[in-house]
Motif scaffolding. Structure first.
Motif, PDB file in Angstrom:
ATOM      1  N   LEU A   1       1.866  10.860 -19.891  1.00  0.00           N
ATOM      2  CA  LEU A   1       1.324  10.182 -18.719  1.00  0.00           C
ATOM      3  C   LEU A   1       2.449   9.842 -17.740  1.00  0.00           C
ATOM      4  O   LEU A   1       3.616   9.765 -18.107  1.00  0.00           O
ATOM      5  N   ASP A   2       2.067   9.640 -16.489  1.00  0.00           N
ATOM      6  CA  ASP A   2       3.003   9.083 -15.521  1.00  0.00           C
ATOM      7  C   ASP A   2       2.906   7.563 -15.575  1.00  0.00           C
ATOM      8  O   ASP A   2       1.853   7.004 -15.911  1.00  0.00           O
ATOM      9  N   ALA A   3       3.989   6.889 -15.239  1.00  0.00           N
ATOM     10  CA  ALA A   3       4.008   5.429 -15.175  1.00  0.00           C
ATOM     11  C   ALA A   3       4.484   5.009 -13.788  1.00  0.00           C
ATOM     12  O   ALA A   3       5.547   5.445 -13.338  1.00  0.00           O
ATOM     13  N   ALA A   4       3.689   4.195 -13.104  1.00  0.00           N
ATOM     14  CA  ALA A   4       4.011   3.759 -11.743  1.00  0.00           C
ATOM     15  C   ALA A   4       4.260   2.259 -11.726  1.00  0.00           C
ATOM     16  O   ALA A   4       3.506   1.483 -12.333  1.00  0.00           O
ATOM     17  N   TYR A   5       5.309   1.858 -11.003  1.00  0.00           N
ATOM     18  CA  TYR A   5       5.677   0.448 -10.870  1.00  0.00           C
ATOM     19  C   TYR A   5       5.854   0.145  -9.381  1.00  0.00           C
ATOM     20  O   TYR A   5       6.984   0.116  -8.869  1.00  0.00           O
ATOM     21  N   PRO A   6       4.763  -0.095  -8.655  1.00  0.00           N
ATOM     22  CA  PRO A   6       4.865  -0.281  -7.204  1.00  0.00           C
ATOM     23  C   PRO A   6       5.788  -1.414  -6.783  1.00  0.00           C
ATOM     24  O   PRO A   6       6.429  -1.324  -5.723  1.00  0.00           O
ATOM     25  N   PHE A   7       5.890  -2.494  -7.576  1.00  0.00           N
ATOM     26  CA  PHE A   7       6.751  -3.606  -7.196  1.00  0.00           C
ATOM     27  C   PHE A   7       8.237  -3.250  -7.270  1.00  0.00           C
ATOM     28  O   PHE A   7       9.078  -4.006  -6.778  1.00  0.00           O
ATOM     29  N   CYS A   8       8.571  -2.120  -7.887  1.00  0.00           N
ATOM     30  CA  CYS A   8       9.964  -1.681  -7.940  1.00  0.00           C
ATOM     31  C   CYS A   8      10.337  -0.801  -6.755  1.00  0.00           C
ATOM     32  O   CYS A   8      11.496  -0.396  -6.627  1.00  0.00           O
ATOM     33  N   ASP A   9       9.361  -0.493  -5.896  1.00  0.00           N
ATOM     34  CA  ASP A   9       9.602   0.354  -4.725  1.00  0.00           C
ATOM     35  C   ASP A   9      10.734  -0.233  -3.879  1.00  0.00           C
ATOM     36  O   ASP A   9      10.741  -1.435  -3.572  1.00  0.00           O
TER      37      ASP A   9
ATOM     38  N   CYS B   1       0.835  -1.211   0.000  1.00  0.00           N
ATOM     39  CA  CYS B   1       0.000   0.000   0.000  1.00  0.00           C
ATOM     40  C   CYS B   1       0.866   1.255   0.000  1.00  0.00           C
ATOM     41  O   CYS B   1       0.578   2.229  -0.718  1.00  0.00           O
ATOM     42  N   GLU B   2       1.931   1.237   0.790  1.00  0.00           N
ATOM     43  CA  GLU B   2       2.835   2.386   0.833  1.00  0.00           C
ATOM     44  C   GLU B   2       3.531   2.568  -0.509  1.00  0.00           C
ATOM     45  O   GLU B   2       3.734   3.701  -0.970  1.00  0.00           O
ATOM     46  N   ALA B   3       3.901   1.443  -1.142  1.00  0.00           N
ATOM     47  CA  ALA B   3       4.545   1.524  -2.455  1.00  0.00           C
ATOM     48  C   ALA B   3       3.585   2.105  -3.491  1.00  0.00           C
ATOM     49  O   ALA B   3       3.982   2.919  -4.336  1.00  0.00           O
ATOM     50  N   VAL B   4       2.321   1.714  -3.433  1.00  0.00           N
ATOM     51  CA  VAL B   4       1.322   2.263  -4.348  1.00  0.00           C
ATOM     52  C   VAL B   4       1.180   3.761  -4.121  1.00  0.00           C
ATOM     53  O   VAL B   4       1.160   4.559  -5.072  1.00  0.00           O
ATOM     54  N   SER B   5       1.075   4.175  -2.868  1.00  0.00           N
ATOM     55  CA  SER B   5       0.905   5.599  -2.554  1.00  0.00           C
ATOM     56  C   SER B   5       2.082   6.426  -3.047  1.00  0.00           C
ATOM     57  O   SER B   5       1.893   7.501  -3.638  1.00  0.00           O
ATOM     58  N   ARG B   6       3.302   5.938  -2.821  1.00  0.00           N
ATOM     59  CA  ARG B   6       4.479   6.691  -3.251  1.00  0.00           C
ATOM     60  C   ARG B   6       4.564   6.768  -4.772  1.00  0.00           C
ATOM     61  O   ARG B   6       4.817   7.830  -5.343  1.00  0.00           O
ATOM     62  N   SER B   7       4.375   5.633  -5.437  1.00  0.00           N
ATOM     63  CA  SER B   7       4.573   5.602  -6.887  1.00  0.00           C
ATOM     64  C   SER B   7       3.473   6.353  -7.637  1.00  0.00           C
ATOM     65  O   SER B   7       3.694   6.809  -8.760  1.00  0.00           O
ATOM     66  N   CYS B   8       2.304   6.498  -7.034  1.00  0.00           N
ATOM     67  CA  CYS B   8       1.177   7.170  -7.696  1.00  0.00           C
ATOM     68  C   CYS B   8       0.917   8.563  -7.145  1.00  0.00           C
ATOM     69  O   CYS B   8      -0.139   9.160  -7.426  1.00  0.00           O
TER      70      CYS B   8
END
Length: 482
Positions: free
Chosen positions: A342-350, A99-106
């Motif tokens: 666009l922005d591109a988010a990769y939460p698994f790379c956090d 969840c933290e990785a999603v929040s940071r990346s997005c």
């Protein structure tokens, strides 16, 4: 010029390449050969001479022009640590960190869209997104008749309270959308899901989205056991040089399986790990009208020492796949997002998430040593919300209708081939000779590579510098305007 380009290192900055009047070097013909042989440019090279890329496995502090060194960052993934001193709520910790990785990346996105394949990675992401970014929209790409991810993806999104959309592949529409943005792409890859991503990203932008969430990045540190088919293909790859007419024989040309075996026999074992059917070395030399495939194959030498140090077959495969992952799988999203603003988010790379999983999560939460089932922690996380998912039997995320593209846009690609004769004089002849074979996915895959590469080159109308063969690997750093 040197660009740090990996979601593991942060958001890449392509501004020096995409701004009006930005410095762009001459197109590197060896990199074009890379694209035709492997569907991506071997890092740290790029499509341009003088522009180098720092992908994951290289150090941003090193000079990619003179002394690049490749070191795989996730050694023994899925194997260590073997034991831990205390038991923890691994699933709870994983959910919090994801969840933290999603929040940071997005964080910069006002309207994020999740590229939802219906499989494990996108499902576990959707669970975290429902908590961290419930405003996100899920979108699933239906790319071919062998796919049926939609039921799984729709079920997941609906149960989590997320909006779900579906985009059905229309190869002609996707290709036209690619042509519309090709000039704005900072660099070039020919990943076999590139057109799917362009199609999706264009749709997302048209519907008011400003960012894509991608589930790439977890395989390298969870570990991906090598199955028997992958092992056999690696053994079958012998680096032979066979006459091209073998794949054009009457009993062979219509059989994907026979053509695939012939192509595999002509590959290096490491290059066989890379996805898709591609041009053989002999065919690449034919397309260029000169010997150049050897120079492309030579670029693999930079990685061989590290790959040879692998302690297991799956680590060997993970190392090999990481090359294509950095320059192909990640690149397709990064280049497409840049082209469409666009922005591109990769939460698994956090960093926090990946380092915790790699260094602290025990083996029994990653890979079952008996069954070789991987991503056990992800499976346990999914089980907290779903008892059973309708996973597809042969899922391939963001597949593209290769034969449909050849049927819909052959004449357009043939026109591009005429315009690119200076660089690829053999392309028109290859297209004319193989037109009737493009209902075979093996030949259609090669058509796809030309369909991606040719218009990108034509749009820039930049002829490569005639560099003596012995000097191609020693590019100068001076850049000139396009």
């Amino acid at each position: 010029m040197q660009i740090t380009m990996s979601p593991y290192y942060g958001t890449p900055d392509f501004s020096a390449l995409v701004q009006e009047g930005g410095a762009r070097g001459d197109i590197d013909p060896v990199s074009v050969a890379d694209l035709l042989r492997n569907a991506f440019v071997y890092p740290p090279h790029s499509i341009y001479q003088g522009v180098k890329l720092v992908t994951f496995g290289f150090c941003p502090g090193d000079d990619m022009h003179t002394a690049p060194k490749f070191r795989f960052k996730f050694r023994n993934a899925g194997e260590v640590p073997e034991r831990v001193s205390e038991e923890r709520d691994w699933v709870g910790l994983y959910h919090r960190l994801l969840c933290e990785a999603v929040s940071r990346s997005c964080a910069r996105m006002r309207s994020p869209w999740l590229l939802q394949s219906g499989g494990k990675d996108s499902t576990t992401l959707a669970i975290a997104i429902a908590d961290a970014r419930p405003d996100a929209v899920c979108i699933t790409y239906l790319g071919g008749r062998e796919e049926n991810e939609t039921d799984s993806a729709t079920h997941v999104a609906t149960a989590l309270g997320l909006r779900h959309e579906t985009l059905v592949c229309d190869p002609g529409r996707a290709y036209d959308r690619y042509l519309a943005v090709a000039r704005r792409m900072p660099l070039l890859t020919a990943d076999f899901a590139l057109l799917s991503y362009v199609d999706l990203a264009t749709e997302i932008a048209a519907r008011g989205g400003d960012g894509m969430i991608d589930g790439l990045g977890a395989d390298s540190y969870f570990g991906t056991p090598m199955n028997r088919q992958q092992w056999l293909l690696a053994r079958l790859a012998r680096g032979l040089r066979l006459p091209g007419w073998l794949a054009e024989l009457p009993l062979v040309e219509r059989s994907f399986e026979l053509c695939f075996v012939l192509g595999t026999l002509q590959m290096n074992p490491i290059e066989r790990v890379f996805p898709g059917s591609r041009f053989t070395d002999a065919e690449v030399d034919e397309l260029f009208g000169r010997g150049i495939s050897r120079q492309s194959r030579q670029r693999l030498e930079l990685f061989k020492e590290e790959i040879a140090s692998a302690t297991t077959s799956w680590e060997w495969r993970d190392m090999s796949m990481s090359i294509a992952g950095s320059a192909g799988a990640f690149a397709k999203g990064l280049y497409t997002a840049s082209a469409l603003g666009l922005d591109a988010a990769y939460p698994f790379c956090d960093r926090d998430l990946r380092e915790w999983i790699h260094h602290e999560v025990p083996r029994y939460q990653k890979v079952d040593p008996t069954t070789k089932v991987n991503k056990l922690l992800i499976r346990s996380h999914i089980a907290t919300r779903f008892r059973e998912l309708p996973y597809v039997q042969r899922k391939g995320s963001f597949r593209f209708d290769l034969c449909g593209l050849a049927a819909a846009r052959f004449d357009r690609v043939r026109d591009f081939a005429d315009q690119a004769r200076d660089l690829l004089p053999g392309a028109p002849r290859w297209l004319d000779r193989n037109r009737r074979r493009l209902d075979n996915k093996y030949h259609a895959s090669k058509f796809y590579l030309l369909a991606i590469v040719l218009p990108w080159l034509v749009e820039r109308a930049v002829a490569p510098v005639a560099v003596p063969e012995r000097m191609v690997e020693a590019h100068g750093r001076e850049l000139v305007g396009a």
